[in-house]
Scaffold this motif. Structure first.
Motif, PDB file in Angstrom:
ATOM      1  N   SER A   1     -51.077-125.643  22.683  1.00 44.48           N
ATOM      2  CA  SER A   1     -49.919-125.798  23.575  1.00 44.48           C
ATOM      3  C   SER A   1     -48.708-125.081  23.013  1.00 44.48           C
ATOM      4  O   SER A   1     -48.638-124.786  21.814  1.00 44.48           O
TER       5      SER A   1
ATOM      6  N   THR B   1     -46.405-128.260  32.368  1.00 40.99           N
ATOM      7  CA  THR B   1     -45.587-129.459  32.523  1.00 40.99           C
ATOM      8  C   THR B   1     -44.130-129.038  32.635  1.00 40.99           C
ATOM      9  O   THR B   1     -43.573-128.423  31.708  1.00 40.99           O
TER      10      THR B   1
ATOM     11  N   ASN C   1     -40.188-126.593  29.130  1.00 39.68           N
ATOM     12  CA  ASN C   1     -41.505-126.621  29.766  1.00 39.68           C
ATOM     13  C   ASN C   1     -42.567-126.609  28.680  1.00 39.68           C
ATOM     14  O   ASN C   1     -42.327-126.142  27.554  1.00 39.68           O
ATOM     15  N   THR C   2     -43.748-127.110  29.016  1.00 39.06           N
ATOM     16  CA  THR C   2     -44.893-127.072  28.104  1.00 39.06           C
ATOM     17  C   THR C   2     -46.102-126.519  28.843  1.00 39.06           C
ATOM     18  O   THR C   2     -46.375-126.926  29.980  1.00 39.06           O
TER      19      THR C   2
ATOM     20  N   THR D   1     -44.331-125.421  23.681  1.00 40.51           N
ATOM     21  CA  THR D   1     -43.173-126.021  24.354  1.00 40.51           C
ATOM     22  C   THR D   1     -41.967-125.131  24.084  1.00 40.51           C
ATOM     23  O   THR D   1     -41.710-124.762  22.927  1.00 40.51           O
TER      24      THR D   1
ATOM     25  N   ILE E   1     -52.477-126.306  31.872  1.00 38.44           N
ATOM     26  CA  ILE E   1     -51.604-127.179  32.654  1.00 38.44           C
ATOM     27  C   ILE E   1     -50.159-126.890  32.279  1.00 38.44           C
ATOM     28  O   ILE E   1     -49.809-126.812  31.089  1.00 38.44           O
TER      29      ILE E   1
ATOM     30  N   GLY F   1     -41.270-133.609  34.133  1.00 38.99           N
ATOM     31  CA  GLY F   1     -42.512-134.307  33.842  1.00 38.99           C
ATOM     32  C   GLY F   1     -43.638-134.040  34.820  1.00 38.99           C
ATOM     33  O   GLY F   1     -44.780-134.445  34.577  1.00 38.99           O
ATOM     34  N   SER F   2     -43.360-133.377  35.923  1.00 39.26           N
ATOM     35  CA  SER F   2     -44.416-133.046  36.882  1.00 39.26           C
ATOM     36  C   SER F   2     -45.298-131.939  36.317  1.00 39.26           C
ATOM     37  O   SER F   2     -44.868-131.148  35.462  1.00 39.26           O
ATOM     38  N   THR F   3     -46.530-131.872  36.790  1.00 41.13           N
ATOM     39  CA  THR F   3     -47.490-130.924  36.232  1.00 41.13           C
ATOM     40  C   THR F   3     -48.087-130.041  37.322  1.00 41.13           C
ATOM     41  O   THR F   3     -48.184-130.434  38.482  1.00 41.13           O
TER      42      THR F   3
END
Length: 412
Positions: free
Chosen positions: A229, A155, A202-203, A231, A153, A159-161
């Motif tokens: 993850s 991000t 971004n993440t 970031t 995913i 904040g939208s994914t």
């Protein structure tokens, strides 16, 4: 499984799979390299001389040619005698030199082909007793689970994914002057524009049962293991600083003006240009940074202590401090190369790997079996294939609702 071949117990279907694999390995440099890296520790025939081993291998190569041309058909019962003759040098002339380079590595690696191609692996049970091969039986766990895959995913700064595994290949989004491109089913690339832009982060995160590859704005390549993850800023303006969780492998682009700094669960890794692996899962007892090439400085933030690593060294941060030890690079990078490696791992360590890759919950009923293992298996097999071997080592399981695997007391 090799013992089944030489004893004549292999089925006709297994023999055909064996021949197909040898034929492919003999003509494909990439396959040869993959096979040679697989299960290299399995000792199938230590009693044979080098000449006998070479005779057997070359004879098998000759058989693949004859079988592919429908000149002969070998039954399982004839296989043992056939190989015995080959070992004694009675199998005729050697194969063409194009295939001969496969014989430049130890004989134990040939057996990796024989084991791997039929979808099996070898686990040896170690409990103060001689090593023994574990033969395959049907697992008691009936409900199967598929292996993990390319899932992640993204991000964005607002904040939208974006679910990457279902996103179309091509341009995904713009972040400032940086374009985000999905290259294929398992990789993402950031194409940085002008450096004169607002810093946004971004993440990219993988779930349990997921993995992914990213090319950062500076060209650094990142591989994320399951439940991990990273970031990072969408453009490296004044510095290159990222944060990671879980396990990542990085090949950092050199830029002496902008050292690369990785923050991970109490550890800082500072590099200029190098490749290394970080394992910082919260459920593991130690944090590990392994250097493949280049040079890195690993800092324990809590103790304000640091060590400088050389290639093939590993920094291990424990509750008692930081230590440096020689690294098993093949084992460290097994996950990146599509392998679950259980070499000298305890049952709990093994099950943590399995839980992450198959997206299951592992619980223990009663006393946890005190076992350790030798072996590896591809990450592309179903859960049942992994449990098959563990059950032959005396580990018992039952599957409950909700992806829960219960480890029962050992039968040994």
């Amino acid at each position: 499984m090799w013992e089944q071949y030489v004893s004549g117990r292999a089925s006709s279907e297994e023999l055909n799979q064996l021949y197909d694999a040898i034929r492919n390995a003999a003509h494909d440099d990439e396959n040869i390299q993959l096979f040679q890296q697989s299960m290299a520790k399995y000792p199938p025939s230590n009693s044979l001389s080098d000449d006998s081993q070479a005779n057997i291998w070359n004879h098998l190569l000759q058989l693949t040619d004859k079988i592919s041309k429908d000149e002969i058909e070998i039954s399982p019962s004839a296989f043992k005698a056939d190989l015995k003759s080959a070992a004694n040098g009675l199998s005729g002339s050697r194969s063409p030199s194009r295939r001969g380079h496969f014989l430049r590595t130890p004989w134990s690696r040939y057996a990796a082909v024989l084991l791997l191609v039929v979808g099996t692996a070898t686990f040896l049970y170690l409990n103060h007793q001689p090593q023994k091969e574990i033969t395959l039986k049907k697992t008691s766990v009936q409900r199967d689970i598929a292996p993990g895959g390319n899932r992640a995913i993204l991000t964005l700064a607002d904040g939208s994914t974006i679910v990457l595994d279902s996103a179309a290949i091509g341009s995904l989004a713009d972040q400032g002057n940086t374009k985000i491109m999905k290259l294929d089913a398992g990789s993402l690339a950031y194409q940085a524009g002008n450096a004169d832009q607002e810093t946004m982060y971004n993440t990219i995160s993988t779930p349990k049962g997921g993995q992914y590859q990213i090319v950062l704005p500076d060209g650094t390549k990142v591989w994320l293991n399951a439940a991990s993850s990273i970031t990072f800023p969408i453009a490296f303006i004044k510095e290159r600083r990222v944060s990671v969780t879980g396990e990542v492998y990085m090949e950092v682009t050199k830029d002496k003006a902008k050292p690369f700094i990785v923050k991970a669960n109490g550890m800082d890794v500072q590099v200029i240009g190098t490749s290394f692996n970080i394992n910082s899962y919260l459920d593991e007892k130690d944090i590990r940074a392994t250097l493949i090439d280049g040079s890195v400085r690993v800092e324990d933030r809590d103790r304000h202590a640091s060590v400088l690593l050389k290639p093939n060294q590993q920094a291990i941060i424990t509750k008692n401090g930081t230590m440096v030890s020689p690294a098993n690079i093949a084992q460290t990078l097994a996950w990146k190369n599509g392998i679950i490696n259980f070499q000298d791992k305890s049952l709990q360590e093994v099950m943590r790997q399995i839980a992450r890759w198959y997206n299951i919950e592992v619980v223990y009923e009663g006393k946890i079996p005190d076992l350790s293992f030798i072996g590896e298996i591809g990450r592309d097999v179903n859960l049942s294939s992994v449990l098959n071997f563990l059950e032959q080592s005396g580990v018992n399981f039952k599957m409950e609702e909700g992806q829960k695997l219960v480890v029962l007391p050992s039968s040994k």
